[in-house]
Motif scaffolding. Structure first.
Motif, PDB file in Angstrom:
ATOM      1  N   THR A 132       0.832  -1.202   0.000  1.00  0.00           N
ATOM      2  CA  THR A 132       0.000   0.000   0.000  1.00  0.00           C
ATOM      3  C   THR A 132       0.865   1.250   0.000  1.00  0.00           C
ATOM      4  OG1 THR A 132      -1.729  -1.186   1.221  1.00  0.00           O
ATOM      5  CG2 THR A 132      -1.856   1.216   1.202  1.00  0.00           C
ATOM      6  N   ALA A 133       1.966   1.224   0.763  1.00  0.00           N
ATOM      7  CA  ALA A 133       2.905   2.344   0.758  1.00  0.00           C
ATOM      8  C   ALA A 133       3.504   2.537  -0.633  1.00  0.00           C
ATOM      9  CB  ALA A 133       4.013   2.100   1.782  1.00  0.00           C
ATOM     10  N   ALA A 134       3.765   1.444  -1.340  1.00  0.00           N
ATOM     11  CA  ALA A 134       4.303   1.546  -2.696  1.00  0.00           C
ATOM     12  C   ALA A 134       3.303   2.226  -3.625  1.00  0.00           C
ATOM     13  CB  ALA A 134       4.651   0.155  -3.219  1.00  0.00           C
ATOM     14  N   GLN A 135       2.021   1.911  -3.471  1.00  0.00           N
ATOM     15  CA  GLN A 135       1.000   2.589  -4.271  1.00  0.00           C
ATOM     16  C   GLN A 135       0.958   4.082  -3.949  1.00  0.00           C
ATOM     17  OE1 GLN A 135      -2.163  -0.402  -3.139  1.00  0.00           O
ATOM     18  NE2 GLN A 135      -2.696  -0.162  -5.275  1.00  0.00           N
ATOM     19  N   GLN A 136       1.059   4.403  -2.667  1.00  0.00           N
ATOM     20  CA  GLN A 136       1.083   5.812  -2.265  1.00  0.00           C
ATOM     21  C   GLN A 136       2.297   6.521  -2.870  1.00  0.00           C
ATOM     22  OE1 GLN A 136      -1.766   6.725  -1.143  1.00  0.00           O
ATOM     23  NE2 GLN A 136      -1.721   6.861   1.091  1.00  0.00           N
ATOM     24  N   LEU A 137       3.430   5.842  -2.897  1.00  0.00           N
ATOM     25  CA  LEU A 137       4.637   6.404  -3.485  1.00  0.00           C
ATOM     26  C   LEU A 137       4.437   6.684  -4.969  1.00  0.00           C
ATOM     27  CD1 LEU A 137       7.662   7.109  -3.565  1.00  0.00           C
ATOM     28  CD2 LEU A 137       8.140   4.659  -3.782  1.00  0.00           C
ATOM     29  N   GLY A 138       3.809   5.737  -5.677  1.00  0.00           N
ATOM     30  CA  GLY A 138       3.542   5.952  -7.095  1.00  0.00           C
ATOM     31  C   GLY A 138       2.634   7.138  -7.333  1.00  0.00           C
ATOM     32  N   SER A 139       1.626   7.288  -6.495  1.00  0.00           N
ATOM     33  CA  SER A 139       0.713   8.423  -6.621  1.00  0.00           C
ATOM     34  C   SER A 139       1.438   9.736  -6.348  1.00  0.00           C
ATOM     35  CB  SER A 139      -0.465   8.252  -5.656  1.00  0.00           C
ATOM     36  OG  SER A 139      -1.378   9.315  -5.761  1.00  0.00           O
ATOM     37  N   ALA A 140       2.322   9.734  -5.336  1.00  0.00           N
ATOM     38  CA  ALA A 140       3.089  10.948  -5.025  1.00  0.00           C
ATOM     39  C   ALA A 140       3.980  11.337  -6.192  1.00  0.00           C
ATOM     40  CB  ALA A 140       3.922  10.729  -3.770  1.00  0.00           C
ATOM     41  N   GLY A 141       4.607  10.346  -6.825  1.00  0.00           N
ATOM     42  CA  GLY A 141       5.444  10.628  -7.977  1.00  0.00           C
ATOM     43  C   GLY A 141       4.663  11.166  -9.155  1.00  0.00           C
ATOM     44  N   ARG A 142       3.477  10.639  -9.337  1.00  0.00           N
ATOM     45  CA  ARG A 142       2.644  11.092 -10.449  1.00  0.00           C
ATOM     46  C   ARG A 142       2.166  12.526 -10.253  1.00  0.00           C
ATOM     47  NH1 ARG A 142       1.716  12.180 -15.296  1.00  0.00           N
ATOM     48  NH2 ARG A 142      -0.473  12.216 -15.948  1.00  0.00           N
ATOM     49  N   THR A 143       1.721  12.881  -9.053  1.00  0.00           N
ATOM     50  CA  THR A 143       1.264  14.254  -8.819  1.00  0.00           C
ATOM     51  C   THR A 143       2.434  15.234  -8.887  1.00  0.00           C
ATOM     52  OG1 THR A 143       1.344  13.796  -6.428  1.00  0.00           O
ATOM     53  CG2 THR A 143      -0.801  13.658  -7.509  1.00  0.00           C
ATOM     54  N   LEU A 144       3.628  14.780  -8.517  1.00  0.00           N
ATOM     55  CA  LEU A 144       4.818  15.621  -8.702  1.00  0.00           C
ATOM     56  C   LEU A 144       5.034  15.911 -10.181  1.00  0.00           C
ATOM     57  CD1 LEU A 144       7.518  16.962  -7.910  1.00  0.00           C
ATOM     58  CD2 LEU A 144       8.536  14.663  -7.898  1.00  0.00           C
ATOM     59  N   ASP A 145       4.953  14.884 -11.007  1.00  0.00           N
ATOM     60  CA  ASP A 145       5.124  15.073 -12.454  1.00  0.00           C
ATOM     61  C   ASP A 145       4.050  16.000 -13.025  1.00  0.00           C
ATOM     62  OD1 ASP A 145       7.259  13.362 -12.323  1.00  0.00           O
ATOM     63  OD2 ASP A 145       6.179  11.623 -13.111  1.00  0.00           O
ATOM     64  N   MET A 146       2.814  15.827 -12.543  1.00  0.00           N
ATOM     65  CA  MET A 146       1.720  16.678 -13.008  1.00  0.00           C
ATOM     66  C   MET A 146       1.970  18.139 -12.635  1.00  0.00           C
ATOM     67  SD  MET A 146      -1.436  14.151 -11.946  1.00  0.00           S
ATOM     68  CE  MET A 146      -2.706  15.376 -12.223  1.00  0.00           C
ATOM     69  N   ALA A 147       2.467  18.356 -11.427  1.00  0.00           N
ATOM     70  CA  ALA A 147       2.722  19.724 -10.967  1.00  0.00           C
ATOM     71  C   ALA A 147       3.837  20.382 -11.774  1.00  0.00           C
ATOM     72  CB  ALA A 147       3.083  19.713  -9.478  1.00  0.00           C
ATOM     73  N   VAL A 148       4.920  19.648 -12.010  1.00  0.00           N
ATOM     74  CA  VAL A 148       6.046  20.195 -12.766  1.00  0.00           C
ATOM     75  C   VAL A 148       5.632  20.491 -14.204  1.00  0.00           C
ATOM     76  CG1 VAL A 148       8.335  19.666 -13.688  1.00  0.00           C
ATOM     77  CG2 VAL A 148       7.785  19.109 -11.307  1.00  0.00           C
ATOM     78  N   SER A 149       4.872  19.573 -14.807  1.00  0.00           N
ATOM     79  CA  SER A 149       4.419  19.788 -16.181  1.00  0.00           C
ATOM     80  C   SER A 149       3.525  21.027 -16.275  1.00  0.00           C
ATOM     81  CB  SER A 149       3.663  18.553 -16.675  1.00  0.00           C
ATOM     82  OG  SER A 149       3.131  18.753 -17.965  1.00  0.00           O
ATOM     83  N   HIS A 150       2.632  21.183 -15.308  1.00  0.00           N
ATOM     84  CA  HIS A 150       1.745  22.347 -15.307  1.00  0.00           C
ATOM     85  C   HIS A 150       2.547  23.630 -15.092  1.00  0.00           C
ATOM     86  CE1 HIS A 150      -2.093  24.445 -14.878  1.00  0.00           C
ATOM     87  NE2 HIS A 150      -1.588  25.060 -13.819  1.00  0.00           N
ATOM     88  N   ALA A 151       3.555  23.577 -14.219  1.00  0.00           N
ATOM     89  CA  ALA A 151       4.378  24.768 -13.951  1.00  0.00           C
ATOM     90  C   ALA A 151       5.167  25.189 -15.188  1.00  0.00           C
ATOM     91  CB  ALA A 151       5.324  24.490 -12.794  1.00  0.00           C
ATOM     92  N   LYS A 152       5.517  24.236 -16.030  1.00  0.00           N
ATOM     93  CA  LYS A 152       6.267  24.554 -17.239  1.00  0.00           C
ATOM     94  C   LYS A 152       5.372  25.121 -18.348  1.00  0.00           C
ATOM     95  CE  LYS A 152       9.967  21.121 -16.714  1.00  0.00           C
ATOM     96  NZ  LYS A 152      10.566  19.880 -17.275  1.00  0.00           N
TER      97      LYS A 152
END
Length: 348
Positions: free
Chosen positions: A203-223
């Motif tokens: 479950t922690a691994a799934q949470q980690l994947g979600s955290a990584g995905r929202t990070l990518d979404m944030a960086v892409s939007h900021a660019k």
């Protein structure tokens, strides 16, 4: 210690990412939201394909039809599942591989019940894996009648892709299914403590994947998002927000990866707390960064936040992990658990 994935592990990640991109793209995720949350739905063909690809049987021995890999490889695949918000009782079915016939190849959908409370995807599951104290049982899901039934009251879920039902009391042993390795009976002792630890880590691994995905979404939007003639990523406040998201994600990543190697209770509890925090706070920061656009139903960021909230309550919730770590830290030096004692000796 080097936590970088090996060549074979990178190939495993790439294969899982390719499969999910082809079979569960964003359009499929959005379609799953349109299904009434109280009823639920599950793509059985995708579930069977996950079984065929070895997602559930990954850790079974080769002689039993598995890949003979370890908990670390399972963590890497569950991280990808978290990135894609793959729905369904993935953790329970993975744990049931080798215990419940059909779980390993994706033919049997297995959900889990730890105690009175919420059960995910009960309406679409075939079997419920019951972890009651040190007893491990399996119950076939019926139409809600008879001694083998597991009645559950539908509850509106915060996550539109995860239907929930509330089970008021633990079921008895009547009509329990045989559990492989549980003494040949459906109501027998089993290593439920290990299963709970592994479930919490996955479950922690799934949470980690979600955290990584929202990070990518944030960086892409900021660019790409422009204000006052330049990308919003050029503004220091936005840069600081993204940097904090990255720090949370990487701290959770090394903790989850390390816990997959040691598999000790305290390491898993610590990794779970960091992964939960990264998933929830990253999703909230990503939502803030998107502004009014992030609050619309069409944006995916709210789905990550809602799933992170829900996962935080499953398989050793944060309160339980905090209490366990506090007991370990407050214990006399001669009574430290193995995981803590070993690390202390290494540090010295």
């Amino acid at each position: 210690m080097d936590f970088r994935p090996s060549h074979d592990q990178r190939a495993l990640i790439a294969g899982m990412r390719t499969l999910l991109a082809a079979r569960f793209p964003r359009e499929k995720l959005r379609e799953s939201i349109d299904v009434k949350v109280l009823e639920g739905a599950l793509d059985r063909s995708l579930w069977r394909e996950l079984g065929t690809c070895g997602f559930f049987s990954l850790r079974l021995a080769e002689k039993d039809g598995g890949a003979g890999l370890g908990l670390t490889e399972a963590v890497l695949l569950f991280e990808e599942a978290g990135r894609h918000l793959l729905p369904g009782p993935l953790v329970a079915t993975h744990l049931a591989a080798g215990l419940i016939p059909g779980a390993a190849d994706g033919e049997t959908v297995v959900t889990a019940l730890e105690g009175p409370g919420m059960v995910e995807h009960l309406s679409v599951a075939d079997v419920v894996l019951v972890l009651d104290g040190d007893r491990l049982r399996a119950l076939e899901v019926t139409d809600g009648h008879g001694p083998g039934a597991l009645p559950g009251r539908p509850v509106r879920s915060v996550d539109p892709t995860t239907p929930l039902r509330h089970v008021g009391k633990m079921p008895g042993c009547a009509q329990a299914l045989p559990v492989v390795g549980a003494g040949g009976g459906g109501c027998a002792g089993g290593d439920t403590a290990r299963l709970r630890r592994e479930a919490s880590l996955l479950t922690a691994a799934q949470q980690l994947g979600s955290a990584g995905r929202t990070l990518d979404m944030a960086v892409s939007h900021a660019k790409n998002r422009r204000q006052f003639g330049r990308p919003i990523g050029a503004f220091q406040a936005v840069q600081h927000l993204c940097a904090q998201m990255l720090a949370r994600t990487e701290l959770a990543r090394v903790s989850v990866y390390a816990a997959s190697l040691t598999a000790t209770e305290n390491d898993i509890d610590g990794a779970r707390l960091l992964a939960d925090e990264a998933a929830v706070r990253n999703a909230r920061d990503c939502l803030q960064l998107h502004g009014g656009m992030g609050f619309t139903w069409e944006a995916d960021v709210h789905l990550h936040l809602k799933r992170a909230w829900l996962r935080r309550t499953q398989w050793q919730p944060a309160e339980g992990a905090e209490e366990a770590l506090a007991r370990a830290l407050l214990a006399p030096s001669g009574e430290l658990p193995d995981g803590i004692a070993n690390h202390s000796n290494d540090a010295g």
